[in-house]
Design a protein around this motif. Structure first.
Motif, PDB file in Angstrom:
ATOM      1  N   GLY A 157      42.851 -51.024  24.493  1.00  0.00           N
ATOM      2  CA  GLY A 157      43.246 -51.727  23.279  1.00  0.00           C
ATOM      3  C   GLY A 157      43.989 -53.011  23.586  1.00  0.00           C
ATOM      4  O   GLY A 157      43.723 -54.067  23.004  1.00  0.00           O
ATOM      5  N   ALA A 158      44.921 -52.936  24.522  1.00  0.00           N
ATOM      6  CA  ALA A 158      45.748 -54.098  24.811  1.00  0.00           C
ATOM      7  C   ALA A 158      44.951 -55.206  25.492  1.00  0.00           C
ATOM      8  O   ALA A 158      45.150 -56.393  25.238  1.00  0.00           O
ATOM      9  N   ASP A 159      44.013 -54.806  26.349  1.00  0.00           N
ATOM     10  CA  ASP A 159      43.238 -55.814  27.073  1.00  0.00           C
ATOM     11  C   ASP A 159      42.237 -56.516  26.173  1.00  0.00           C
ATOM     12  O   ASP A 159      41.825 -57.635  26.441  1.00  0.00           O
ATOM     13  N   LYS A 160      41.831 -55.831  25.130  1.00  0.00           N
ATOM     14  CA  LYS A 160      40.729 -56.336  24.344  1.00  0.00           C
ATOM     15  C   LYS A 160      41.024 -57.728  23.798  1.00  0.00           C
ATOM     16  O   LYS A 160      40.174 -58.613  23.835  1.00  0.00           O
ATOM     17  N   LEU A 161      42.214 -57.920  23.322  1.00  0.00           N
ATOM     18  CA  LEU A 161      42.570 -59.226  22.798  1.00  0.00           C
ATOM     19  C   LEU A 161      42.646 -60.250  23.924  1.00  0.00           C
ATOM     20  O   LEU A 161      42.121 -61.356  23.806  1.00  0.00           O
ATOM     21  N   ALA A 162      43.285 -59.862  25.023  1.00  0.00           N
ATOM     22  CA  ALA A 162      43.412 -60.773  26.156  1.00  0.00           C
ATOM     23  C   ALA A 162      42.026 -61.237  26.602  1.00  0.00           C
ATOM     24  O   ALA A 162      41.817 -62.412  26.906  1.00  0.00           O
ATOM     25  N   ASN A 163      41.064 -60.336  26.600  1.00  0.00           N
ATOM     26  CA  ASN A 163      39.724 -60.692  27.051  1.00  0.00           C
ATOM     27  C   ASN A 163      39.020 -61.666  26.119  1.00  0.00           C
ATOM     28  O   ASN A 163      38.071 -62.328  26.499  1.00  0.00           O
ATOM     29  N   ARG A 164      39.445 -61.723  24.877  1.00  0.00           N
ATOM     30  CA  ARG A 164      38.799 -62.634  23.937  1.00  0.00           C
ATOM     31  C   ARG A 164      39.351 -64.037  24.063  1.00  0.00           C
ATOM     32  O   ARG A 164      39.017 -64.903  23.280  1.00  0.00           O
ATOM     33  N   GLY A 165      40.247 -64.253  25.002  1.00  0.00           N
ATOM     34  CA  GLY A 165      40.695 -65.605  25.233  1.00  0.00           C
ATOM     35  C   GLY A 165      42.091 -65.895  24.731  1.00  0.00           C
ATOM     36  O   GLY A 165      42.576 -67.002  24.846  1.00  0.00           O
ATOM     37  N   SER A 166      42.736 -64.890  24.179  1.00  0.00           N
ATOM     38  CA  SER A 166      44.092 -65.103  23.698  1.00  0.00           C
ATOM     39  C   SER A 166      45.046 -64.959  24.874  1.00  0.00           C
ATOM     40  O   SER A 166      45.675 -63.935  25.071  1.00  0.00           O
ATOM     41  N   GLY A 167      45.106 -66.023  25.644  1.00  0.00           N
ATOM     42  CA  GLY A 167      45.814 -65.963  26.917  1.00  0.00           C
ATOM     43  C   GLY A 167      47.293 -65.704  26.764  1.00  0.00           C
ATOM     44  O   GLY A 167      47.951 -65.245  27.692  1.00  0.00           O
ATOM     45  N   GLN A 168      47.829 -65.999  25.601  1.00  0.00           N
ATOM     46  CA  GLN A 168      49.276 -65.854  25.457  1.00  0.00           C
ATOM     47  C   GLN A 168      49.699 -64.422  25.168  1.00  0.00           C
ATOM     48  O   GLN A 168      50.893 -64.136  25.100  1.00  0.00           O
ATOM     49  N   ALA A 169      48.726 -63.542  24.973  1.00  0.00           N
ATOM     50  CA  ALA A 169      49.067 -62.178  24.592  1.00  0.00           C
ATOM     51  C   ALA A 169      49.793 -61.451  25.715  1.00  0.00           C
ATOM     52  O   ALA A 169      49.407 -61.536  26.870  1.00  0.00           O
ATOM     53  N   ARG A 170      50.862 -60.763  25.374  1.00  0.00           N
ATOM     54  CA  ARG A 170      51.597 -59.950  26.322  1.00  0.00           C
ATOM     55  C   ARG A 170      51.552 -58.514  25.857  1.00  0.00           C
ATOM     56  O   ARG A 170      52.034 -58.200  24.770  1.00  0.00           O
ATOM     57  N   ALA A 171      50.976 -57.678  26.670  1.00  0.00           N
ATOM     58  CA  ALA A 171      50.817 -56.287  26.269  1.00  0.00           C
ATOM     59  C   ALA A 171      52.019 -55.472  26.693  1.00  0.00           C
ATOM     60  O   ALA A 171      52.514 -55.615  27.804  1.00  0.00           O
ATOM     61  N   ILE A 172      52.502 -54.654  25.784  1.00  0.00           N
ATOM     62  CA  ILE A 172      53.518 -53.658  26.120  1.00  0.00           C
ATOM     63  C   ILE A 172      52.901 -52.309  25.815  1.00  0.00           C
ATOM     64  O   ILE A 172      52.574 -52.008  24.671  1.00  0.00           O
ATOM     65  N   LEU A 173      52.706 -51.543  26.868  1.00  0.00           N
ATOM     66  CA  LEU A 173      52.016 -50.273  26.709  1.00  0.00           C
ATOM     67  C   LEU A 173      53.024 -49.188  26.401  1.00  0.00           C
ATOM     68  O   LEU A 173      53.706 -48.697  27.300  1.00  0.00           O
ATOM     69  N   THR A 174      53.147 -48.838  25.162  1.00  0.00           N
ATOM     70  CA  THR A 174      54.076 -47.771  24.813  1.00  0.00           C
ATOM     71  C   THR A 174      53.787 -47.280  23.405  1.00  0.00           C
ATOM     72  O   THR A 174      52.896 -47.795  22.716  1.00  0.00           O
ATOM     73  N   ASN A 175      54.565 -46.301  22.994  1.00  0.00           N
ATOM     74  CA  ASN A 175      54.420 -45.736  21.672  1.00  0.00           C
ATOM     75  C   ASN A 175      55.040 -46.658  20.622  1.00  0.00           C
ATOM     76  O   ASN A 175      56.147 -47.168  20.794  1.00  0.00           O
ATOM     77  N   ALA A 176      54.337 -46.842  19.526  1.00  0.00           N
ATOM     78  CA  ALA A 176      54.788 -47.751  18.468  1.00  0.00           C
ATOM     79  C   ALA A 176      56.155 -47.360  17.922  1.00  0.00           C
ATOM     80  O   ALA A 176      56.999 -48.212  17.645  1.00  0.00           O
ATOM     81  N   GLN A 177      56.351 -46.080  17.759  1.00  0.00           N
ATOM     82  CA  GLN A 177      57.605 -45.619  17.166  1.00  0.00           C
ATOM     83  C   GLN A 177      58.781 -45.932  18.088  1.00  0.00           C
ATOM     84  O   GLN A 177      59.809 -46.462  17.663  1.00  0.00           O
TER      85      GLN A 177
END
Lengths: 367, 367, 367, 367
Positions: free
Chosen positions: A331-351
């Motif tokens: 899920g987190a990589d998907k946006l990064a792969n579309r070219g949104s280079g500024q995206a920073r993924a934090i892999l954790t629970n939303a809550q």
């Protein structure tokens, strides 16, 4: 402020850029149809050469839009909104060859263009250290609370837990949310929690399945439809807790975009997806920091609309931060792969993420 | 204390149990070989009927072990440790038919046997509300810090982040960890962090890849092998931060179990997996609460060794809690599916989990 | 046919059902607003007692709709489509107490009601054996190709790989697809593959990123918008390969539902999500087997619309099968948790699934 | 053969390499202890300059080992196996500066060094097209069946499904497996399937839980322990189906490495993890293609031992292929991130993968 890098514009006196031709335009052949060879925008700062060394920076950009250039200036427009005859910027090169320059290194620290880029693109996993990411995020949010515009994109999970729903309410009430993008489900389950203390029929504190609880979200929707709006429902029932009520009280704008899985929907939901995109982009134009939590659909949609820079009212250019909070690398990589280079993924629970954020910003522990 | 339910033993005057025959044993045909028809233990309280209404509760039980019954009493032993001729309890029924009774409802609130069980087994997902789970966990840890024994099972991810490594150190130093089970990687990267501030060559605060950093864990291992032990290395280099150093200072026992992916390994690592199991079970026998974080292998191994109850020194029976912190439903469910009914999954990032726990227990926010 | 269980209707002579009152209705207070206490449908067969022992089975049911009962009979209608004054069935009990009976065991093998239900609900993981599931699926598809109606719900992943795109085309051409539900992305990338041999700019066979390939899907969309429709584009360009072209050639209806992440969109996309739901439900009413592949949004939306039974034209009742093909337990479980008890999860890659299915149904290996 | 690229050695007449000093060695200070500044191997071809322009290529290399250089030549040895006084190659540069050259581009197509590397490192996701990967894999396996050595690394999931267990047996019987690395669980459940048709008590075809089935794997283990070995058990019980029996019949060597989660273990299991590593590396030295399926632990362990090249008996150098079949991007990426650049991830279900492979290689469909 340390966390917000300054912007270095391109050096248009560089020989290759100094020699660049003026950009070419062609008229759109029909409404919503582009001339073959059109230029599509990235999420980076893009400049077009109007001729005679005059380069214009596209303001309020986004991914996969087109540039319209006329005497009035340069506009970034979604292809479907282009009208017949409008002058569409042409060209698919990015280094000035056709009068278009995409500037990818404007926020890199001086002298570290390559390194900076590398670090920028490093992909996080669940085992990546996030300590500094959090510290930076706190610093950014404290800054942008006053001097920027923080846009939240929320999936329904945040409303399914008492503590995270409370924390999100606190963040809104304390100025850390200038606009909210979500769907029918977030608002529905937020209201379900207010009326019944459940999320999809499950107690938001104890996890217990409440007898007959599967009716709760349907009853909540029906209640709002009967009264005509969320605003009226919250007012008439004097609802004080929750995410949407906090937005209403604080006049924080929210866009609820429709999807094919919606029950109801609630009256505020914009069921037409292109109208919903237009409403979302209104908020996206202004944002300086996006925090997208636990929703792949809305995150990608927003990511497509948010460039990695914003031209402020005084003409300065600053970066736009884009945090994605998700449980899966996919899920987190998907946006990064579309070219949104500024995206920073934090892999954790939303809550956990939202509860932590509240405590860090409030300077309080969980007691 | 509210969080720790009391235990109701079976009513052996019930007609079916009153009529139960005495249990049968058969001699093990060879070392490490069981007689066909042997009884294998679950992780629940199990009683065997010695005859004349005398039922014995198995102490220090575990999954998939066997019961040895002789004049000295009832022992729970791994099959590989059974010696030729020892009297193995026979029978595969669980309701007294063969003198064996598995008591699955001892911790259920009075009158709610069925409901209790259902709630107990409900599977969590990343969207499950965890507010109460956290509150209960805090209460349990505060209780067991003084009156129980808290066993941590750690994957290396906890050492890859500065804040979570600090938080784990704090938890150990403040009495919230009575024993630690881990592998070579946790100790190696904990030491790498102490010596080089990196985890697998990546800065544990900034995420930056350090030049030549891929040598750091190899150099750390070599340093320890040269000095002969972790204890000596920590002492000689006066290392003050980290997980293993905190255990050494506080005399918290730790077991480092070997695996085929180990570099080195460090001298303290028990490379033989059956010896490692024996050492782990020494700790597992005593535990009252297990917190297993970000390691599937060690979590399952420990889950196999930890029953859902413990007979305390005064003869009272209390539940053993087993928390699994993991990012994937698959990982978290895996243990639950193997019969470890007491397992409670918390779907989140290991680093966030540990940092939160520290702040919640310390009563402080992150500043 | 072995794979398709027969249906046993309820025994309305049972004392409790024989004593059931007639069902009550109440008029809808406004368009799209329900009377408090309304009954919401499940995905199981539901009967209402009109009085005097006459029970009516709801045909063409779905989750979370309401029942309208008048002289003309019983209709299942989404709440938003209810008009003021229409007679809405009231009651929230399910065992006849208020004249409503939800029949959950109609497809269980005789005498095995409980077991059957248990097996039906068992959740699969990536380690579950799927051999029989596949064999059953092949049998069902061979049957429903002639005597049922197979509905595919497809995410774009199927179009990103040459072999799976070919396989899906084959399945359509050979009668294994009676209708297709998808989004803008599936059709866009299917066309991108036809025109450029790429998916999001990546060669669908070699994985290589094609220079300038990120324009391909935008050019494909522009091409279709220029020509006015997918049908015209496929005809004018004489496109012979792909999923949408196969549907067009075989007159297989497809619904492309809009979402906020759409580029374009293509002219056939229904951008209004409630209109899209209506169009999807038209197909959902007829289906006897659903295969939902690699799309969480469309799968859940469809799952909400498809009951676990269908009343055939001759009045017989048969089960509707619902297969979910996904890579994550979370995705696959999500639908099951919403009450769609008939869902069967197959945890695997979408591409492999489709390719396998083709070879199994064609009786050929991959050569 | 197209699928197997040829090797271009470094050009040692290049000025920088021609000017390289001879490599330096230092004696190991103690058994299993390295001199500070030791060189650690990558999985790429590495050359050391003995002086006078004589460069030696390390044969039978692996990750994170050291090089011993003496009159007898150059050996790659795990640090723990180094004996006091042995001459360890020193240096941490890789471009000849200290007489060590790591050759990363030897298998790149002529003139495409950069591109090749990029494509090589591209990370796959569940949405990546795999058509060509499969075609290449089939070609490689057909080639290596006769002219190479195919090493399988298997998690237990392959034995949990009837069709995949049959398929794996077929692959072994038809020469597509020259060695097998696995753990206690794979062999245990393979035998459980042979004796009881179950995997962990669940029917391997129908998924049904068999009454008392949780005893099956314990009974299987006990049976083998009683008879003394898998070989004797298979012979005495005349077991004809399954993975281990096929290996025994075809004299395919297998290594069963112990882990702390093992029940039993089976007599053939090597419980000491460093001994197990030694036995695994015996097989790893010979391999030309590795296929690692559904086991993170064994895959990483094997990945550490397998270089991306092999020096054949005739002195030619060829690539070693390493396929990882896993359901999660996290699992698949983990090895790649550790430096095993040759790893190719296929994101799919283990069972489907094996079944497909059988049909593709047999040229038959599933009937």
């Amino acid at each position: 402020m340390a966390a917000i890098p300054s912007y270095t514009p391109p050096d248009f006196s560089r020989p290759d850029l100094a020699a660049a031709p003026a950009v070419r335009t062609a008229p759109a052949p029909a409404d919503g149809v582009l001339p073959p060879g059109f230029h599509a925008t990235s999420n980076h700062p893009e400049y077009v050469h109007r001729g005679s060394g005059e380069w214009l920076l596209a303001g309020e950009s986004r991914m996969d839009a087109v540039l319209l250039l006329d005497a009035g200036g340069l506009r970034v427009v979604e292809p479907r909104l282009v009208r017949q005859g409008e002058p569409v910027v042409m060209g698919r090169s990015e280094n000035g060859e056709e009068g278009i320059y995409v500037h990818t290194t404007g926020f890199d620290p001086a002298g570290t263009a390559t390194e900076g880029k590398f670090a920028f693109r490093a992909r996080g996993t669940r085992e990546t250290p996030f300590s500094r990411s959090y510290d930076e995020l706190y610093e950014i949010l404290r800054h942008d609370r006053e001097q920027g515009s923080i846009l939240w994109v929320l999936g329904p999970a945040v409303a399914f837990d008492r503590d995270s729903r409370d924390a999100m309410q606190w963040l809104i009430e304390n100025g850390y949310c200038h606009a909210l993008l979500a769907g029918n489900a977030l608002a529905t389950h937020d209201l379900e929690a207010a009326l019944f203390r459940t999320g999809l029929g499950q107690d938001i504190y104890t996890q217990a399945l409440v007898p007959g609880g599967h009716y709760n979200h349907l009853d909540a929707i029906n209640e709002v439809r009967r009264r005509g709006s969320l605003a009226r429902t919250v007012a008439e029932l004097d609802i004080r807790d929750g995410i949407i009520p906090a937005c209403l009280r604080r006049s924080v704008p929210f866009v609820l975009a429709g999807s094919i899985r919606d029950d109801g929907p609630l009256p505020e939901v914009i069921t037409d997806t292109v109208q919903a995109q237009d409403a979302m982009r209104q908020q996206a134009r202004r944002t300086t920091t996006v925090i997208a939590v636990a929703t792949q659909l809305h995150t990608i949609a927003t990511g497509n609309m948010v460039p990695d820079y914003r031209v402020m009212e005084d003409g300065t250019v600053r970066p736009v931060f884009f945090y994605i909070v998700d449980m899966s690398e996919f899920g987190a990589d998907k946006l990064a792969n579309r070219g949104s280079g500024q995206a920073r993924a934090i892999l954790t629970n939303a809550q956990d993420f939202v509860v932590n954020l509240r405590h860090a910003l409030a300077g309080t522990g969980k007691l």
